[in-house]
Design a protein around this motif. Structure first.
Motif, PDB file in Angstrom:
ATOM      1  N   GLY A 293      19.253  17.322  47.631  1.00 35.38           N
ATOM      2  CA  GLY A 293      20.374  16.599  47.142  1.00 35.38           C
ATOM      3  C   GLY A 293      20.295  16.128  45.742  1.00 35.38           C
ATOM      4  O   GLY A 293      19.278  15.835  45.115  1.00 35.38           O
ATOM      5  N   THR A 294      21.683  15.677  45.340  1.00 37.95           N
ATOM      6  CA  THR A 294      21.752  14.889  44.122  1.00 37.95           C
ATOM      7  C   THR A 294      22.931  13.889  44.025  1.00 37.95           C
ATOM      8  O   THR A 294      23.919  14.092  44.877  1.00 37.95           O
ATOM      9  N   TRP A 295      22.780  13.105  43.076  1.00 37.12           N
ATOM     10  CA  TRP A 295      23.874  11.697  43.316  1.00 37.12           C
ATOM     11  C   TRP A 295      24.338  11.457  41.862  1.00 37.12           C
ATOM     12  O   TRP A 295      23.751  11.903  40.935  1.00 37.12           O
ATOM     13  N   ARG A 296      25.484  10.834  41.933  1.00 34.78           N
ATOM     14  CA  ARG A 296      25.898  10.715  40.532  1.00 34.78           C
ATOM     15  C   ARG A 296      25.598   9.164  40.399  1.00 34.78           C
ATOM     16  O   ARG A 296      25.862   8.295  41.723  1.00 34.78           O
ATOM     17  N   ASN A 297      25.279   8.526  39.404  1.00 34.44           N
ATOM     18  CA  ASN A 297      24.949   7.201  39.138  1.00 34.44           C
ATOM     19  C   ASN A 297      26.104   6.232  39.230  1.00 34.44           C
ATOM     20  O   ASN A 297      27.236   6.741  38.777  1.00 34.44           O
ATOM     21  N   PRO A 298      25.998   4.782  39.502  1.00 32.71           N
ATOM     22  CA  PRO A 298      27.408   4.149  39.441  1.00 32.71           C
ATOM     23  C   PRO A 298      27.765   4.058  37.922  1.00 32.71           C
ATOM     24  O   PRO A 298      26.884   3.822  37.190  1.00 32.71           O
ATOM     25  N   GLY A 299      29.032   4.555  37.909  1.00 33.92           N
ATOM     26  CA  GLY A 299      29.676   4.301  36.594  1.00 33.92           C
ATOM     27  C   GLY A 299      29.245   5.533  35.800  1.00 33.92           C
ATOM     28  O   GLY A 299      29.711   5.785  34.686  1.00 33.92           O
ATOM     29  N   GLY A 300      28.688   6.617  36.273  1.00 30.31           N
ATOM     30  CA  GLY A 300      28.219   7.744  35.631  1.00 30.31           C
ATOM     31  C   GLY A 300      29.279   8.699  35.797  1.00 30.31           C
ATOM     32  O   GLY A 300      30.600   8.699  35.907  1.00 30.31           O
ATOM     33  N   ASP A 301      28.875  10.008  35.161  1.00 32.78           N
ATOM     34  CA  ASP A 301      29.817  11.297  35.127  1.00 32.78           C
ATOM     35  C   ASP A 301      29.464  12.214  35.833  1.00 32.78           C
ATOM     36  O   ASP A 301      28.042  12.303  36.621  1.00 32.78           O
ATOM     37  N   LEU A 302      29.957  13.147  35.910  1.00 39.17           N
ATOM     38  CA  LEU A 302      29.670  14.725  36.936  1.00 39.17           C
ATOM     39  C   LEU A 302      28.442  15.216  36.292  1.00 39.17           C
ATOM     40  O   LEU A 302      27.528  16.082  36.915  1.00 39.17           O
ATOM     41  N   GLY A 303      28.047  14.980  35.015  1.00 39.79           N
ATOM     42  CA  GLY A 303      26.774  15.214  34.541  1.00 39.79           C
ATOM     43  C   GLY A 303      25.437  14.844  35.292  1.00 39.79           C
ATOM     44  O   GLY A 303      24.226  15.511  35.131  1.00 39.79           O
TER      45      GLY A 303
END
Length: 421
Positions: A359-369
Motif C-alpha cells: 500500500g501507499t498513501w497521500r500525506n495530508p495536504g500533499g499531492d499525487l506524487g
C-alpha cells in the motif's frame, strides 16, 4: 382425401402446440431447512408456482441462497408432476448462525486488549442479523447492529446501527506524534435496495460525535489538546456482486463503492468528502486452490490535518505493519493471496495461504506524487493458516504473519475471525 388432409393438419397443429407449450412450475418446495422459514425462501425466490420453468431463474435463486449467512450450501432439483407441470425442489444445507466472536490483540501501549461479541445471522428464520460486541482496549466500547436486507421484500430492507467506541489513537504532525483518547458515538439508519441479482445500493444518514482528549506525546499550538465535535454523515454504497460460493471456495468479481459526505460543527475538524472503491477478484485454481485479490483506491478532501481519515493498520489493510502507524488523505492498497486447502474432512477444513499486502498513501495536504514516495510505500509478504468450520457462518479463525520488506519495516502476527477479505 380432403378429410384425411384436415385430420392430419389438425393433429399436427395439436401436437405442435403441445410440444411447444411452456413447462410450468406446479409447486416450489423447500427441503433441508430447519430454522430458515420456507415462506422466506419463497418470498425472495424468482421461481414461483405458476411461473414458466426457467433454469436461469433457478440458478440465480440458488446463488442468492448460497450468499445468505444461514446457508452453507444449496442446489435445486426438478421433477415431472403431471400434464405440463413440474415440481421444483430447493435443497438447503443450513449454517449454524448464532455466532460468538472473540478477538485478542495488543493495543498501542502494549496492553492486553479484546473484543467479545454475539450475533444471530438468521433472526426469526428470515436472515436478519442482530447482535453486538463489547471491547476492552484500554477503554471500554460497545456496538449494537440490526440488518434486515429482505425486511420489506426481495428488493428492500433496513439497517440500524449504534456504536460507542473509545480507543487510544496516534495523531501525526511535524514528523512526530501524540496519543489521544478518542471517542466516537454514532447512530445510523440505512435503506437497503437490491436493484437486481448483481447490483444493490445502500443509502442513509449517520449522526455522530467525535471527542479527542490529549494523553501524551508531542504538542503543537496548532493542534488542539481537546476537541468535541458533532457531525452528520451522509452515506451511499453501491455494490456489484458476481460471486459464486462453494463452501470455503469463492469465484467471481465484486466491486464496492463507498461514498460519504461529512458535515461538521468545528473548523478544527471541517466538513469533508471521502470515497473509496474495493475491487475484489477470486479464481478457483484446481480442486483445492483459491486465488483472491483486493484493490482499494480511496480519496478524501485533502485537508492538511493530523486527523486524516485513511490509516495504515494491521487489521484493515497491511498485515504485520502495526496498529495505526500512519494516516493520509488518499490510499492505494493491493492485497493478494493464494489459499490452498491442506486438509478437509466432514465439517472441518484447514487452509494455508501465502500473501503479499502492499500500500501507499497521500500525506495530508500533499499531492499525487506522495504515492510514489518510498517513505509512504509498505510491502509485506507473509503466510497464514485458516481453521474453517464449514457449517457455521463465518467460522473462520485466521492467523497471518507478515514481514515488511520496505525501509523501516516491522513484522508481526495478525489474528481474526473470517477471511481477511
Amino acid at each position: 382425401m380432403k378429410k384425411s388432409f384436415f385430420l392430419v393438419l389438425f393433429f399436427g397443429i395439436f401436437a405442435y402446440n403441445g410440444f411447444c407449450q411452456d413447462k410450468i412450475v406446479g409447486d416450489l418446495k423447500v427441503q433441508g431447512n430447519k430454522k430458515i422459514k420456507t415462506a422466506f425462501v419463497k418470498k425472495i425466490a424468482l421461481v414461483k408456482a405458476g411461473s414458466v420453468l426457467d433454469s436461469v431463474a433457478m440458478e440465480k435463486d440458488i446463488r442468492l441462497l448460497k450468499r445468505l449467512p444461514s446457508v452453507a450450501h444449496a442446489y435445486y432439483q426438478v421433477f415431472y408432476s403431471h400434464d405440463n407441470e413440474y415440481n421444483v425442489f430447493y435443497n438447503i444445507e443450513e449454517n449454524f448462525t448464532i455466532i460468538p466472536s472473540a478477538n485478542i490483540y495488543t493495543s498501542n501501549e502494549g496492553e492486553f486488549a479484546y473484543r467479545l461479541g454475539l450475533y444471530e445471522f438468521n433472526l426469526l428464520g428470515r436472515n436478519m442479523t442482530f447482535g453486538g460486541f463489547y471491547q476492552k482496549d484500554i477503554y471500554s466500547s460497545y456496538g449494537i447492529n440490526f440488518r434486515a436486507p429482505f425486511l420489506f421484500s426481495r428488493k428492500f430492507g433496513l439497517a440500524i446501527n449504534h456504536q460507542d467506541l473509545t480507543t487510544q489513537e496516534p495523531v501525526f504532525f511535524d514528523n512526530t506524534s501524540a496519543e489521544y483518547k478518542y471517542r466516537n458515538t454514532s447512530y445510523e439508519v440505512l435503506g437497503l435496495h437490491q436493484i437486481n441479482f448483481h447490483n444493490r445500493i445502500e443509502a442513509g444518514i449517520n449522526y455522530f460525535s467525535e471527542d479527542y482528549e490529549y494523553k501524551s506525546g508531542a504538542t503543537n499550538s496548532a493542534v488542539p489538546l481537546a476537541l468535541n465535535v458533532k457531525k452528520l454523515l451522509y452515506k451511499f454504497i453501491y455494490e456489484y456482486n458476481n460471486l459464486d460460493y462453494d463452501y470455503q471456495y469463492v469465484k467471481g468479481f465484486k466491486s464496492s463503492l463507498n461514498f460519504q459526505y461529512v458535515t461538521s460543527t468545528s473548523d478544527e475538524l471541517p466538513e469533508f468528502v471521502i470515497g473509496w472503491n474495493d475491487f475484489i477478484y477470486y479464481a478457483r485454481l484446481g480442486d483445492k486452490g483459491n486465488w483472491a485479490s483486493r484493490l482499494r483506491v480511496g480519496f478524501s478532501t485533502n485537508d492538511d490535518t493530523p486527523f486524516a481519515p485513511f490509516s495504515v493498520d494491521n487489521n484493515l489493510n497491511v498485515r504485520g505493519v502495526g496498529n495505526i502507524i500512519d494516516r493520509g488523505t488518499g490510499a492505494i492498497v493491493l492485497n493478494t493471496e493464494y489459499r490452498h486447502t491442506l486438509y478437509e474432512k466432514g465439517w472441518f477444513s484447514l487452509q494455508g495461504n501465502a500473501f503479499v499486502d502492499a500500500g501507499t498513501w497521500r500525506n495530508p495536504g500533499g499531492d499525487l506524487g506522495d504515492f510514489s514516495d518510498s517513505q509512504n510505500i509498505r510491502v509485506y509478504p507473509g503466510v497464514g493458516l485458516r481453521f474453517i468450520h464449514k457449517q457455521i457462518f463465518n467460522a473462520i479463525f485466521r492467523i497471518d504473519y507478515g514481514i515488511g520488506v520496505t525501509p523501516d519495516a516491522t513484522k508481526g502476527l495478525v489474528f481474526g475471525i473470517g477471511q481477511y477479505f
